[in-house]
Design a protein around this motif. Structure first.
Motif, PDB file in Angstrom:
ATOM      1  N   ILE A 116       0.840  -1.197   0.000  1.00  0.00           N
ATOM      2  CA  ILE A 116       0.000   0.000   0.000  1.00  0.00           C
ATOM      3  C   ILE A 116       0.876   1.249   0.000  1.00  0.00           C
ATOM      4  O   ILE A 116       0.559   2.248  -0.637  1.00  0.00           O
ATOM      5  CB  ILE A 116      -0.974  -0.029   1.206  1.00  0.00           C
ATOM      6  N   ALA A 135      -9.836   9.206  -1.405  1.00  0.00           N
ATOM      7  CA  ALA A 135     -10.956   8.336  -1.792  1.00  0.00           C
ATOM      8  C   ALA A 135     -10.463   6.914  -2.022  1.00  0.00           C
ATOM      9  O   ALA A 135     -11.056   5.955  -1.548  1.00  0.00           O
ATOM     10  CB  ALA A 135     -11.627   8.874  -3.052  1.00  0.00           C
ATOM     11  N   SER A 139     -11.247   3.672   0.220  1.00  0.00           N
ATOM     12  CA  SER A 139     -12.010   2.540  -0.327  1.00  0.00           C
ATOM     13  C   SER A 139     -11.248   1.232  -0.166  1.00  0.00           C
ATOM     14  O   SER A 139     -11.864   0.187   0.033  1.00  0.00           O
ATOM     15  CB  SER A 139     -12.422   2.789  -1.781  1.00  0.00           C
ATOM     16  N   ILE A 140      -9.904   1.291  -0.222  1.00  0.00           N
ATOM     17  CA  ILE A 140      -9.127   0.069   0.032  1.00  0.00           C
ATOM     18  C   ILE A 140      -9.391  -0.430   1.460  1.00  0.00           C
ATOM     19  O   ILE A 140      -9.683  -1.601   1.690  1.00  0.00           O
ATOM     20  CB  ILE A 140      -7.618   0.332  -0.176  1.00  0.00           C
ATOM     21  N   LEU A 142     -11.997   0.181   3.231  1.00  0.00           N
ATOM     22  CA  LEU A 142     -13.389  -0.283   3.330  1.00  0.00           C
ATOM     23  C   LEU A 142     -13.546  -1.710   2.809  1.00  0.00           C
ATOM     24  O   LEU A 142     -14.251  -2.526   3.408  1.00  0.00           O
ATOM     25  CB  LEU A 142     -14.324   0.647   2.546  1.00  0.00           C
ATOM     26  N   VAL A 143     -12.891  -2.018   1.679  1.00  0.00           N
ATOM     27  CA  VAL A 143     -13.021  -3.379   1.132  1.00  0.00           C
ATOM     28  C   VAL A 143     -12.433  -4.387   2.109  1.00  0.00           C
ATOM     29  O   VAL A 143     -13.028  -5.437   2.374  1.00  0.00           O
ATOM     30  CB  VAL A 143     -12.321  -3.510  -0.239  1.00  0.00           C
ATOM     31  N   ILE A 144     -11.264  -4.053   2.672  1.00  0.00           N
ATOM     32  CA  ILE A 144     -10.634  -4.982   3.612  1.00  0.00           C
ATOM     33  C   ILE A 144     -11.523  -5.178   4.832  1.00  0.00           C
ATOM     34  O   ILE A 144     -11.679  -6.282   5.347  1.00  0.00           O
ATOM     35  CB  ILE A 144      -9.231  -4.460   4.013  1.00  0.00           C
ATOM     36  N   PHE A 146     -14.905  -4.786   4.930  1.00  0.00           N
ATOM     37  CA  PHE A 146     -16.237  -5.317   4.690  1.00  0.00           C
ATOM     38  C   PHE A 146     -16.274  -6.670   3.983  1.00  0.00           C
ATOM     39  O   PHE A 146     -17.330  -7.295   3.961  1.00  0.00           O
ATOM     40  CB  PHE A 146     -17.095  -4.293   3.929  1.00  0.00           C
ATOM     41  N   THR A 147     -15.156  -7.112   3.413  1.00  0.00           N
ATOM     42  CA  THR A 147     -15.193  -8.432   2.771  1.00  0.00           C
ATOM     43  C   THR A 147     -15.548  -9.542   3.774  1.00  0.00           C
ATOM     44  O   THR A 147     -16.464 -10.329   3.510  1.00  0.00           O
ATOM     45  CB  THR A 147     -13.858  -8.728   2.064  1.00  0.00           C
ATOM     46  N   ALA A 185     -23.468   0.120   2.451  1.00  0.00           N
ATOM     47  CA  ALA A 185     -22.851   1.267   1.774  1.00  0.00           C
ATOM     48  C   ALA A 185     -23.554   2.553   2.170  1.00  0.00           C
ATOM     49  O   ALA A 185     -22.905   3.564   2.455  1.00  0.00           O
ATOM     50  CB  ALA A 185     -22.896   1.072   0.266  1.00  0.00           C
ATOM     51  N   VAL A 188     -22.618   3.399   5.837  1.00  0.00           N
ATOM     52  CA  VAL A 188     -21.241   3.871   5.993  1.00  0.00           C
ATOM     53  C   VAL A 188     -21.093   5.273   5.406  1.00  0.00           C
ATOM     54  O   VAL A 188     -20.408   6.132   5.968  1.00  0.00           O
ATOM     55  CB  VAL A 188     -20.249   2.880   5.330  1.00  0.00           C
ATOM     56  N   ALA A 189     -21.776   5.520   4.276  1.00  0.00           N
ATOM     57  CA  ALA A 189     -21.712   6.847   3.671  1.00  0.00           C
ATOM     58  C   ALA A 189     -22.258   7.889   4.632  1.00  0.00           C
ATOM     59  O   ALA A 189     -21.674   8.969   4.806  1.00  0.00           O
ATOM     60  CB  ALA A 189     -22.495   6.861   2.357  1.00  0.00           C
ATOM     61  N   LEU A 192     -19.805   8.469   7.384  1.00  0.00           N
ATOM     62  CA  LEU A 192     -18.662   9.267   6.926  1.00  0.00           C
ATOM     63  C   LEU A 192     -19.030  10.743   6.834  1.00  0.00           C
ATOM     64  O   LEU A 192     -18.269  11.616   7.243  1.00  0.00           O
ATOM     65  CB  LEU A 192     -18.197   8.772   5.551  1.00  0.00           C
ATOM     66  N   GLY A 197     -16.999  13.784   6.332  1.00  0.00           N
ATOM     67  CA  GLY A 197     -16.857  13.339   4.952  1.00  0.00           C
ATOM     68  C   GLY A 197     -15.437  13.142   4.518  1.00  0.00           C
ATOM     69  O   GLY A 197     -14.561  12.842   5.323  1.00  0.00           O
ATOM     70  N   LEU A 198     -15.241  13.316   3.216  1.00  0.00           N
ATOM     71  CA  LEU A 198     -13.963  12.950   2.622  1.00  0.00           C
ATOM     72  C   LEU A 198     -12.966  14.088   2.573  1.00  0.00           C
ATOM     73  O   LEU A 198     -11.905  13.944   2.004  1.00  0.00           O
ATOM     74  CB  LEU A 198     -14.194  12.446   1.206  1.00  0.00           C
TER      75      LEU A 198
END
Lengths: 204, 181
Positions: A116, A135, A139-140, A142-144, A146-147, A185, A188-189, A192, A197-198
């Motif tokens: 990373i 972003a 998102s990386i 988040l995937v780790i 939520f998988t 989603a 979580v949005a 956030l 936010g972002l």
């Protein structure tokens, strides 16, 4: 989450990830530049030596990572055995083994965090241009995160299917899985947004 | 903005989750995994842009070294293997599938989404996959195409299922099918 990095540390673990990736790119390009079985055979031996330098267990782990190649190697052997183009078949097979094993070697000896870091280094020019890479980084993560959670929900859906039907759960649990992913989603949005936010820290 | 990112990330996680569902085996012994159906669903549910980004994000994590592909595969090795073309084609497949569902509004969604999945998830995907295989195995395009035809029936089944799943989702929760939003 489990990554494919080998837990037994070898000398290659301590080398910088960027260097390993650059060497891998160069080596792969070279492998595809030649058609001579002798050179490619030497490359396979070289990669095998690389694995052996990490110990016998490391070598075996590397070997088992090559199992997805078997159908293709059998295919090449049959194809070229029947057509008589032995040298060409040998070159293709050796190149596949060397390229795949070498790429696996880098994955097995590089921690996720180091990977990373390289990714973020590669993205640095974009940050210079004023584009936010937050972003992507978010998102990386988040995937780790939520998988496993989605896999778990899929398992629970399968169990509740079994509780009601004698048949095996199949594609029918995919729809609720997708619906649950959308719900997650949205939540979580919202979470956030509620936390600013972002926007990069300190932007406000 | 936040919603787009979480949707993309959660669908990337969904593709990974679908890789864990046990493989079905067709009558003639060809295994099919639910994972490529996840790619079709990214297109039919999220739409072209978000769908393609979700698949790209998923592939980025595979390249970083996470074992997210069906059967616990992952790492840089899969991008040096003979099936690399299919991986490269995945985001494009999701994009084309999503684009068709977004643009073609006539007719039942189940049909539209199934046809879109066949075009994006099979025609477009196999074009990439076959080209990749031709390069990696040093075969002609026709020879490589013959090698993968055995997987097409399974993928047609997946495309039809993706269409049905999308239509069911639209019927029960219309707001969830964002490609039609």
């Amino acid at each position: 989450m489990i990554s494919l990095t080998c837990p037994v540390e070898t000398w290659a673990h301590r080398r910088p990830a960027g260097l390993k990736l650059a060497a891998l790119s160069l080596a792969t390009a070279l492998l595809f530049a030649t058609d001579r079985p002798a050179i490619l055979g030497a490359a396979v031996l070289g990669v095998a030596a690389l694995y052996l330098s990490g110990g016998a267990g490391f070598f075996r782990a590397g070997l088992s990572n090559l199992r997805l190649l078997w159908p293709f190697l059998v295919l090449i052997a049959l194809w070229h055995g029947l057509s008589g183009q032995i040298a060409a078949g040998l070159a293709v097979a050796l190149r596949l083994v060397a390229a795949l094993a070498l790429a696996n070697f880098v994955t097995m000896t590089t921690r996720l965090s180091d990977m990373i870091e390289v990714l973020s280094l590669l993205l640095a020019p974009f940050r210079r241009l004023g584009l936010s890479t937050r972003a992507l980084e978010l998102s990386i993560a988040l995937v780790i995160r939520f998988t496993p959670s989605i896999a778990d929900k899929g398992r629970l859906l399968g169990l509740s299917w079994r509780a009601r039907s004698p048949r095996r759960p199949g594609w029918r649990i995919v729809m609720p899985m997708a619906a649950l992913a959308i719900d997650d989603a949205e939540q979580v949005a919202e979470a956030l947004r509620a936390r600013g936010g972002l926007e990069p820290p300190g932007a406000r | 903005m936040e919603r787009n990112i979480t949707l993309i990330a959660l669908f990337a996680a969904l593709i990974a989750g679908l890789g864990l569902i046990p493989k079905l085996t067709l009558a003639f012994g060809v295994p099919i995994s639910a994972q490529s159906m996840g790619v079709m669903l990214c297109g039919t549910i999220l739409g072209a842009r978000r769908g393609a980004l979700a698949v790209l994000l998923f592939l980025a994590l595979v390249a970083l070294g996470l074992p997210l592909l069906a059967g616990g595969r992952g790492g840089l090795g899969v991008f040096a293997g003979p099936t690399v073309g299919f991986l490269v084609g995945w985001p494009v497949a999701a994009f084309v599938t999503g684009l068709i569902v977004e643009r073609w509004r006539a007719g039942a969604l189940a049909l539209t989404a199934s046809v879109a999945s066949v075009i994006g998830g099979i025609a477009v995907l196999y074009a990439f996959g076959v080209a990749g295989m031709a390069i990696m195995l040093d075969k002609t395009l026709v020879e490589s195409a013959l090698l993968v035809t055995i997987f097409i029936p399974g993928d047609v089944i997946k495309a039809v299922l993706a269409g049905l799943i999308t239509a069911t989702l639209a019927r029960t929760r219309p707001a969830s099918v964002l490609s039609r939003g």
